[in-house]
Design a protein around this motif. Structure first.
Motif, mmCIF file in Angstrom:
data_model
loop_
_atom_site.group_PDB
_atom_site.id
_atom_site.type_symbol
_atom_site.label_atom_id
_atom_site.label_comp_id
_atom_site.label_asym_id
_atom_site.label_seq_id
_atom_site.Cartn_x
_atom_site.Cartn_y
_atom_site.Cartn_z
ATOM 1 N N LEU A 14 0.849 -1.107 0.033
ATOM 2 C CA LEU A 14 -0.153 -0.111 -0.149
ATOM 3 C C LEU A 14 0.877 1.209 0.059
ATOM 4 C CD1 LEU A 14 -2.788 -1.092 2.451
ATOM 5 C CD2 LEU A 14 -3.100 -0.858 0.036
ATOM 6 N N ALA A 15 1.937 1.058 0.597
ATOM 7 C CA ALA A 15 2.810 2.305 0.803
ATOM 8 C C ALA A 15 3.566 2.878 -0.562
ATOM 9 C CB ALA A 15 3.819 2.160 1.676
ATOM 10 N N VAL A 16 3.720 1.480 -1.382
ATOM 11 C CA VAL A 16 4.408 1.711 -2.661
ATOM 12 C C VAL A 16 3.416 2.221 -3.632
ATOM 13 C CG1 VAL A 16 5.327 0.485 -4.799
ATOM 14 C CG2 VAL A 16 6.190 0.128 -2.367
ATOM 15 N N ALA A 17 1.990 1.919 -3.542
ATOM 16 C CA ALA A 17 1.023 2.272 -4.331
ATOM 17 C C ALA A 17 0.545 3.630 -4.049
ATOM 18 C CB ALA A 17 -0.202 1.378 -4.106
ATOM 19 N N ALA A 68 -2.570 7.732 5.309
ATOM 20 C CA ALA A 68 -3.017 7.442 6.606
ATOM 21 C C ALA A 68 -4.484 6.830 6.647
ATOM 22 C CB ALA A 68 -2.575 8.360 7.823
ATOM 23 N N ASP A 69 -5.237 7.757 6.090
ATOM 24 C CA ASP A 69 -6.509 7.456 5.814
ATOM 25 C C ASP A 69 -6.970 6.206 5.085
ATOM 26 O OD1 ASP A 69 -7.282 9.775 7.169
ATOM 27 O OD2 ASP A 69 -7.644 10.920 5.370
ATOM 28 N N LEU A 70 -5.817 5.833 4.036
ATOM 29 C CA LEU A 70 -6.193 4.683 3.190
ATOM 30 C C LEU A 70 -5.906 3.381 4.046
ATOM 31 C CD1 LEU A 70 -6.481 3.456 0.284
ATOM 32 C CD2 LEU A 70 -3.924 3.634 0.115
ATOM 33 N N VAL A 71 -5.042 3.486 4.839
ATOM 34 C CA VAL A 71 -4.401 2.383 5.626
ATOM 35 C C VAL A 71 -5.501 2.237 6.736
ATOM 36 C CG1 VAL A 71 -2.774 1.231 6.869
ATOM 37 C CG2 VAL A 71 -2.186 2.454 4.735
ATOM 38 N N GLY A 72 -5.823 3.078 7.366
ATOM 39 C CA GLY A 72 -6.319 3.405 8.683
ATOM 40 C C GLY A 72 -7.734 2.754 8.741
ATOM 41 N N PHE A 132 -7.759 -15.021 1.617
ATOM 42 C CA PHE A 132 -7.554 -13.885 2.226
ATOM 43 C C PHE A 132 -8.133 -12.689 1.544
ATOM 44 C CE2 PHE A 132 -4.663 -10.030 1.211
ATOM 45 C CZ PHE A 132 -4.470 -9.800 2.572
ATOM 46 N N ARG A 133 -8.692 -11.806 2.444
ATOM 47 C CA ARG A 133 -9.736 -10.733 1.928
ATOM 48 C C ARG A 133 -9.074 -9.544 2.490
ATOM 49 N NH1 ARG A 133 -14.589 -12.443 0.214
ATOM 50 N NH2 ARG A 133 -15.124 -14.770 0.713
ATOM 51 N N LEU A 134 -9.227 -8.484 1.477
ATOM 52 C CA LEU A 134 -8.659 -7.164 1.930
ATOM 53 C C LEU A 134 -9.453 -6.108 1.235
ATOM 54 C CD1 LEU A 134 -5.139 -5.581 2.137
ATOM 55 C CD2 LEU A 134 -6.644 -4.436 0.490
ATOM 56 N N ASN A 135 -10.109 -5.165 2.223
ATOM 57 C CA ASN A 135 -10.783 -4.050 1.536
ATOM 58 C C ASN A 135 -10.347 -2.913 2.288
ATOM 59 O OD1 ASN A 135 -13.140 -6.442 2.342
ATOM 60 N ND2 ASN A 135 -13.572 -5.483 0.351
ATOM 61 N N SER A 136 -9.556 -2.192 1.071
ATOM 62 C CA SER A 136 -8.973 -0.872 1.565
ATOM 63 C C SER A 136 -9.591 0.519 2.114
ATOM 64 C CB SER A 136 -7.783 -0.200 0.620
ATOM 65 O OG SER A 136 -8.548 0.218 -0.364
ATOM 66 N N GLY A 137 -9.233 1.301 2.634
ATOM 67 C CA GLY A 137 -9.987 2.694 2.707
ATOM 68 C C GLY A 137 -9.983 3.504 1.490
ATOM 69 N N PHE A 138 -10.202 4.671 1.599
ATOM 70 C CA PHE A 138 -9.915 5.482 0.566
ATOM 71 C C PHE A 138 -8.979 6.459 1.092
ATOM 72 C CE2 PHE A 138 -14.123 3.309 -0.133
ATOM 73 C CZ PHE A 138 -14.111 3.198 -1.365
ATOM 74 N N GLU A 157 -7.845 10.404 1.037
ATOM 75 C CA GLU A 157 -8.547 11.701 1.445
ATOM 76 C C GLU A 157 -8.498 12.574 0.388
ATOM 77 O OE1 GLU A 157 -6.740 14.981 3.823
ATOM 78 O OE2 GLU A 157 -8.140 14.091 5.497
ATOM 79 N N GLY A 158 -9.927 13.289 0.312
ATOM 80 C CA GLY A 158 -10.242 14.333 -0.741
ATOM 81 C C GLY A 158 -11.481 13.978 -1.411
ATOM 82 N N THR A 159 -12.046 14.836 -2.265
ATOM 83 C CA THR A 159 -13.297 15.084 -2.981
ATOM 84 C C THR A 159 -13.422 13.379 -3.576
ATOM 85 O OG1 THR A 159 -13.308 17.302 -3.043
ATOM 86 C CG2 THR A 159 -14.730 16.053 -4.584
ATOM 87 N N VAL A 160 -12.360 13.196 -4.403
ATOM 88 C CA VAL A 160 -12.465 11.732 -4.851
ATOM 89 C C VAL A 160 -11.385 10.702 -4.234
ATOM 90 C CG1 VAL A 160 -11.816 10.358 -7.020
ATOM 91 C CG2 VAL A 160 -12.758 12.878 -7.379
ATOM 92 N N GLY A 161 -11.700 9.804 -3.703
ATOM 93 C CA GLY A 161 -11.037 8.731 -2.879
ATOM 94 C C GLY A 161 -10.611 7.666 -3.581
ATOM 95 N N PHE A 162 -9.602 6.947 -3.687
ATOM 96 C CA PHE A 162 -9.099 5.675 -4.379
ATOM 97 C C PHE A 162 -8.772 4.866 -3.443
ATOM 98 C CE2 PHE A 162 -7.816 9.511 -7.169
ATOM 99 C CZ PHE A 162 -8.379 9.156 -8.163
ATOM 100 N N GLY A 163 -8.933 3.580 -3.927
ATOM 101 C CA GLY A 163 -8.583 2.230 -2.895
ATOM 102 C C GLY A 163 -8.345 1.049 -3.819
#
Length: 419
Positions: free
Chosen positions: A8-11, A23-27, A62-68, A70-76
């Motif tokens: 996730l850090a690399v991405a 931080a929001d993405l991982v949190g 294995f299941r992973l659901n990331s957060g998004f 921060e901002g108007t448009v969030g990515f995950g």
């Protein structure tokens, strides 16, 4: 867990995200690993043909659901990593659906795996996902009834901008079935072709399935749903659903689930023509639940749905769906949750279904069938075995138009939260 954070850090670095956005993405990310041990035994009650299907396998999901971000448009991103391997199979007992068939030997392959990844974008309360994913709605429901789940290659958007209203739409191209490691075109389910009555020309598959629909909470107790779906050149379908839960007093409730689907052909590649009506009424009293169901098929064919998925029918149970041409079926069900008497984690279910009036074609007698299911499950609530679940499922099927079956499934699963 370290590898997940590193990826996730690399991405995040690649996208040029701020440290706060990362931080929001991982949190908000959630990840888990499920170990699923599955024993399957289906005994055919006739001498002719394969006498039984019996296999034992181990799977990891294995299941992973990331957060998004921060901002108007969030990515995950979301991901499902799957790996399954054979513990026991052979001597003509393959074909349970737990493992990938081995065409050369007639048995099953030793192992199989897949990685399903979907990128996602969120604006306000609407989310777009593109990649591999699972679905669960009246138009399409991924099956998770064997070792590893069924996933689809698709683009999918969900919108919840209005309170109580959920809207979604998707374009689906391919499917990776629960006993396959490869993606393939989507097929229409024909079941026992003679009893279902569905015929096709030019093959049973297509590379395009679309749906649009949603649910709306009309009141606190009543939810309505509607979906339109189209399996290109094979069928079109309108699905309606009403669910009402009426509180009756202390630890009492009455739940009514009504479903109707109208399916027709889409062009000249199939003869699909079906109306499917179903209703299930369940009375809950403390830990007890008593249910009665009714389902009726009418039209020139039985119910139409995507092969390998779970059909949107109230009488779809462990083995049969009671969706044959002109079939009428009835269900009686009883559930008990032992938490009501101080044993949390232990549940029991039993049900009996019977169907008749099946049109098997010219010159053949009326089709009849029945199925009985029993299920006992316990999930450890504390201690070293917390989250370990043990589930036994038993089924008996008898009819006058196909093979009679006695079946047992024993599933031991453990889910470990990682994030």
């Amino acid at each position: 867990m370290r590898k997940t954070s590193l990826a996730l850090a690399v991405a995040a670095s690649t996208l040029g995200l701020s440290q706060m956005a990362f931080a929001d993405l991982v949190g908000d990310t959630k990840a888990s690993l499920e170990a699923r041990n599955f024993y399957f035994n289906r005994d055919f009650r006739e001498d002719a043909g394969q006498s039984k299907q019996e296999e034992w396998a181990q799977g990891f999901i294995f299941r992973l659901n990331s957060g998004f971000t921060e901002g108007t448009v969030g990515f995950g991103a979301d991901a499902i990593g799957m790996f399954g391997f054979k513990l026991d199979s052979g001597d003509g007992t393959a074909g349970s659906g737990l493992l990938v068939p081995d065409r050369s030997s007639g048995g099953s392959q030793d192992n199989y795996s897949d990685l399903a990844v979907a990128a996602k974008v969120k604006v306000s309360n609407s989310t777009l996902r593109v990649g591999q994913m699972q679905f669960k709605n009246p138009a399409i429901a991924s099956s998770d009834g064997r070792l590893l789940p069924q996933v689809f290659q698709a683009g999918h958007i969900v919108s919840q901008e209005i309170d109580g209203l959920m809207l979604e739409a998707a374009h689906v191209r391919e499917v990776n079935h629960r006993n396959s490691g490869d993606y393939e075109d989507i097929a229409i389910a024909r079941g026992g072709a003679a009893s279902r009555g569905i015929t096709t020309t030019g093959g049973t598959t297509t590379d395009s399935f679309d749906f649009i629909g949603g649910t709306y909470k009309l009141t606190k107790e009543l939810t309505a749903g509607y979906y339109y779906s189209n399996l290109d050149e094979l069928y079109k379908q309108h699905s309606f659903n009403l669910v009402h839960v009426l509180p009756l007093g202390d630890k009492q409730s009455l739940k009514t689930d009504v479903r109707f689907a109208r399916s027709t052909d889409d062009g000249n590649r199939s003869n699909v023509d079906n109306k499917a009506f179903g209703a299930m009424i369940t009375y809950g009293l403390d830990g007890h639940s008593f249910g009665l169901g009714y389902q009726k098929m009418s039209g020139d064919t039985g119910y139409a749905f995507i092969d390998g998925t779970d059909p949107f029918l109230v009488n779809f149970v462990q083995i049969r769906d009671f969706g044959n041409k002109d079939e009428k079926s009835y269900q009686a069900r009883y559930d008990f949750n032992f938490a009501s008497i101080g044993i949390p984690g232990l549940t029991f279910m039993t049900r009996y279904l019977t169907g008749d009036n099946i049109d098997r074609g010219a010159g053949l007698s009326e089709g009849r069938e029945w199925e009985r299911n029993t299920e006992l499950m316990y999930v450890f609530q504390e201690g070293a075995l917390k989250n370990l679940g043990v589930r036994w499922r038993n089924a008996t099927v008898r009819d006058n138009f196909s093979r009679n079956v006695d079946e047992n499934r024993l599933i031991v699963s453990y889910t470990l939260p990682l994030m």
